[in-house]
Design a protein around this motif. Structure first.
Motif, PDB file in Angstrom:
ATOM      1  N   GLY B  83       5.070   6.123  -1.349  1.00  0.00           N
ATOM      2  CA  GLY B  83       4.418   6.881  -2.655  1.00  0.00           C
ATOM      3  C   GLY B  83       4.852   6.899  -3.768  1.00  0.00           C
ATOM      4  O   GLY B  83       4.293   6.977  -5.193  1.00  0.00           O
ATOM      5  N   ASP B  84       6.475   6.751  -3.864  1.00  0.00           N
ATOM      6  CA  ASP B  84       6.994   6.570  -4.916  1.00  0.00           C
ATOM      7  C   ASP B  84       7.306   5.098  -5.677  1.00  0.00           C
ATOM      8  O   ASP B  84       7.656   4.750  -5.970  1.00  0.00           O
ATOM      9  CB  ASP B  84       8.536   6.883  -4.633  1.00  0.00           C
ATOM     10  N   ILE B  85       5.546   5.118  -6.963  1.00  0.00           N
ATOM     11  CA  ILE B  85       5.260   4.077  -7.009  1.00  0.00           C
ATOM     12  C   ILE B  85       6.105   4.134  -8.667  1.00  0.00           C
ATOM     13  O   ILE B  85       5.660   2.803  -9.585  1.00  0.00           O
ATOM     14  CB  ILE B  85       4.025   3.552  -7.269  1.00  0.00           C
ATOM     15  N   LYS B 104       2.038   2.722  -1.037  1.00  0.00           N
ATOM     16  CA  LYS B 104       1.276   4.416   0.468  1.00  0.00           C
ATOM     17  C   LYS B 104       0.280   3.635  -0.767  1.00  0.00           C
ATOM     18  O   LYS B 104      -0.289   4.421  -2.164  1.00  0.00           O
ATOM     19  CB  LYS B 104       2.011   5.222   0.103  1.00  0.00           C
ATOM     20  N   PRO B 105      -0.928   4.397  -0.277  1.00  0.00           N
ATOM     21  CA  PRO B 105      -1.399   4.000   1.603  1.00  0.00           C
ATOM     22  C   PRO B 105      -1.323   2.546   1.802  1.00  0.00           C
ATOM     23  O   PRO B 105      -2.040   1.630   1.016  1.00  0.00           O
ATOM     24  CB  PRO B 105      -2.626   4.737   1.698  1.00  0.00           C
TER      25      PRO B 105
END
Lengths: 203, 124
Positions: B83-85, B104-105
């Motif tokens: 989720g760390d984009i 994510k997702p």
């Protein structure tokens, strides 16, 4: 009913994962705004009693002098409150990362606070909403106080609820002294509606 | 002998989501790990030819897993699923030897396109 019983372990895990994704999206927005790397923690999901709010907030920042904004949001029969608290020591670094050149007056700090809040709160709320297919409408942000004691802020939260689901995200920025805490609160009634959406995902 | 796929994530919901996103016709053995320490153990046991790795985990995070794999020269192809984009995060994991990064997702289309792009999915 015990405090913890409004969500079960599978649901807690799911709230944590949804938050993980949403806070990553929010951090990405903030990272681009500040041109810095935002350190992502593991979000804390807990059920708190009204009387515990004080403790939850006290644990939120390592400094007692804080500035805070709150913003309500509502959608699909669910309402919640987002609170963003900044450790006051953060503003100098925040100003320099945002290339804010004037003197750091109270008004300037307020602007920095509001800009950051709109990015972090908005992205996080919508990130959670998107995953649950809920469109949240946000109310106007309200400044709870600048340079105030944590205890003074607590009075705000004490309006007419016994138990709430609390989602706490502690953001820090790498290499600089910036620390803030984003707290999302959902009352029991909203948690029941949220749980239905969560159970659908878990199925 | 079928390929061993390891899903390493501290969230059971995320592990399930990841497992569901794997292409149905892909003939693999799927294993699970709940944090980085378990993940490294599983890789040493040969359960992680391909690893889907989360970054934010207790005990040992995904960065720690990547460092260990590199230091000990463990045989694993790692696809980070996080989720760390932040662009920085993607750059860091690539530098640490991750083959690919999936936001994510996770969903089935993203998983399939990465597996195909890197030639990981075989025997379909």
């Amino acid at each position: 009913m015990s405090a913890a019983a409004i969500i079960n372990e599978d649901q807690r895990d799911c709230y944590q994962e949804l938050t993980n994704v949403a806070m990553g999206q929010a951090a990405d927005r903030l990272a681009r705004l500040l041109n810095a790397y935002v350190v992502l923690p593991i979000p804390k999901i807990s059920v708190i009693e009204n009387s515990d709010l004080n403790m939850a907030l006290q644990g939120a920042t390592s400094d007692n002098s804080v500035s805070a904004v709150c913003q309500g949001f509502i959608g699909a029969g669910i309402s919640g409150e987002a609170m963003l608290m900044f450790n006051d020591a953060s503003f100098a670094s925040l100003a320099s990362l945002m290339k804010y050149s004037g003197p750091l007056t109270q008004a300037a700090e307020l602007e920095l606070l509001m800009d950051t809040a709109s990015v972090l709160i908005g992205a996080c709320i919508h990130g959670i909403g998107d995953q649950l297919e809920i469109v949240f409408n946000q109310g106007h942000p309200v400044v709870l106080g600048q340079h105030c004691d944590m205890a003074d802020l607590v009075a705000y939260g004490n309006n007419g609820w016994d138990k709430a689901l609390a989602i706490e995200i502690h953001y820090t920025i790498e290499h600089v002294n910036i620390e803030c805490e984003l707290l999302l609160l959902f009352t029991e009634e909203s948690v029941r509606a949220l749980n239905k959406k969560i159970d659908y995902l878990l199925d | 002998m079928s390929l061993n796929v390891l899903i390493c994530d501290d969230s059971s919901f995320a592990r399930k989501q990841m497992a569901r996103a794997l292409p149905e016709e892909w003939q693999v053995e799927v294993h699970f790990a709940g944090d980085g320490v378990e993940g490294v153990d599983a890789i040493r046991e040969g359960k992680g030819d391909v690893v889907f790795l989360d970054l934010t985990m207790p005990n040992m995070d995904g960065y720690g897993v990547l460092e260990t794999i590199r230091r000990d020269d463990l045989p694993a192809m790692v696809i980070v699923v996080s989720g760390d984009i932040q662009p920085d995060a993607q750059e860091r994991v690539k530098k640490l030897g991750a083959m690919a990064f999936i936001k994510k997702p996770i969903d089935a289309d993203k998983a399939r396109s990465v597996l195909t792009e890197y030639g990981i999915m075989t025997g379909a």
